[in-house]
Design an enzyme around this catalytic site. Structure first.
Site, PDB file in Angstrom:
ATOM      1  N   CYS A  61       1.050  -1.144  -0.006  1.00 26.12           N
ATOM      2  CA  CYS A  61      -0.343  -0.091   0.182  1.00 26.12           C
ATOM      3  C   CYS A  61       0.915   0.968  -0.205  1.00 26.12           C
ATOM      4  O   CYS A  61       2.118   1.294  -0.717  1.00 26.12           O
ATOM      5  CB  CYS A  61      -0.771   0.078   1.050  1.00 26.12           C
ATOM      6  SG  CYS A  61      -0.035   0.440   2.831  1.00 26.12           S
ATOM      7  N   HIS A  94      12.833 -15.534  13.106  1.00 26.08           N
ATOM      8  CA  HIS A  94      12.403 -15.251  14.449  1.00 26.08           C
ATOM      9  C   HIS A  94      10.910 -15.515  14.761  1.00 26.08           C
ATOM     10  O   HIS A  94      10.275 -15.956  15.871  1.00 26.08           O
ATOM     11  CB  HIS A  94      13.750 -13.969  14.945  1.00 26.08           C
ATOM     12  CG  HIS A  94      14.453 -13.898  15.139  1.00 26.08           C
ATOM     13  ND1 HIS A  94      15.082 -13.541  16.223  1.00 26.08           N
ATOM     14  CD2 HIS A  94      15.626 -14.804  14.127  1.00 26.08           C
ATOM     15  CE1 HIS A  94      16.688 -13.093  15.628  1.00 26.08           C
ATOM     16  NE2 HIS A  94      16.589 -13.756  14.595  1.00 26.08           N
TER      17      HIS A  94
END
Length: 147
Positions: A61, A94
């Site tokens: 966006c 992670h």
């Protein structure tokens, strides 16, 4: 890997940049279309990922923030804004993120392509501390604020 890609009106200039970067890494971009409103774009990409048609997604966006917020509201979707290659890779390694959000008004096309490459190259580490933390996030998603 099949990667859903979606763009709102502000993200349209990055359609080719994102698709080309995905292809350059040997993966298949699956264009879920362009919508004027970023929540609709985020929903389309999230559906493709959640439904199993695609392993990951990329949403674009103007800022990256709106699509990240919208996509992350959906079960099983972990979206992050990755405007640098470290974050784009680390969010997978992670946090096991499955959707990358980019802002076409924030980063240029070369950096966007580098972030896409970092995101699609990354794999979840599976380290105990990260698995434990993801378990907590899953509980938050399921139970909300709890008691």
């Amino acid at each position: 890997m099949r990667i859903a890609v979606g763009f709102d009106h502000a993200g349209v200039p990055f359609q080719d940049v994102v698709a080309d970067a995905v292809r350059a890494e040997g993966h298949e971009p699956v264009d879920v279309g362009t919508k004027d409103d970023y929540p609709d774009t985020a929903l389309d990409v999230a559906r493709a990922v959640h439904g199993g048609d695609c392993e990951r997604g990329i949403v674009v966006c103007g800022s990256g923030a709106g699509v990240a917020v919208a996509a992350s509201k959906l079960p099983g979707i972990r979206a992050a804004v990755g405007h640098d290659t470290y974050t784009a890779a680390q969010c997978v390694q992670h946090d096991d993120c499955n959707v990358l959000a980019l802002g076409a008004r924030v980063v240029g096309p070369m950096l966007a392509a580098a972030c896409v490459r970092a995101f699609v190259q990354a794999t979840f580490s599976g380290e105990e501390r990260h698995v434990r933390r993801l378990g907590k996030i899953t509980t938050m998603e399921r139970e909300g604020f709890g008691n």
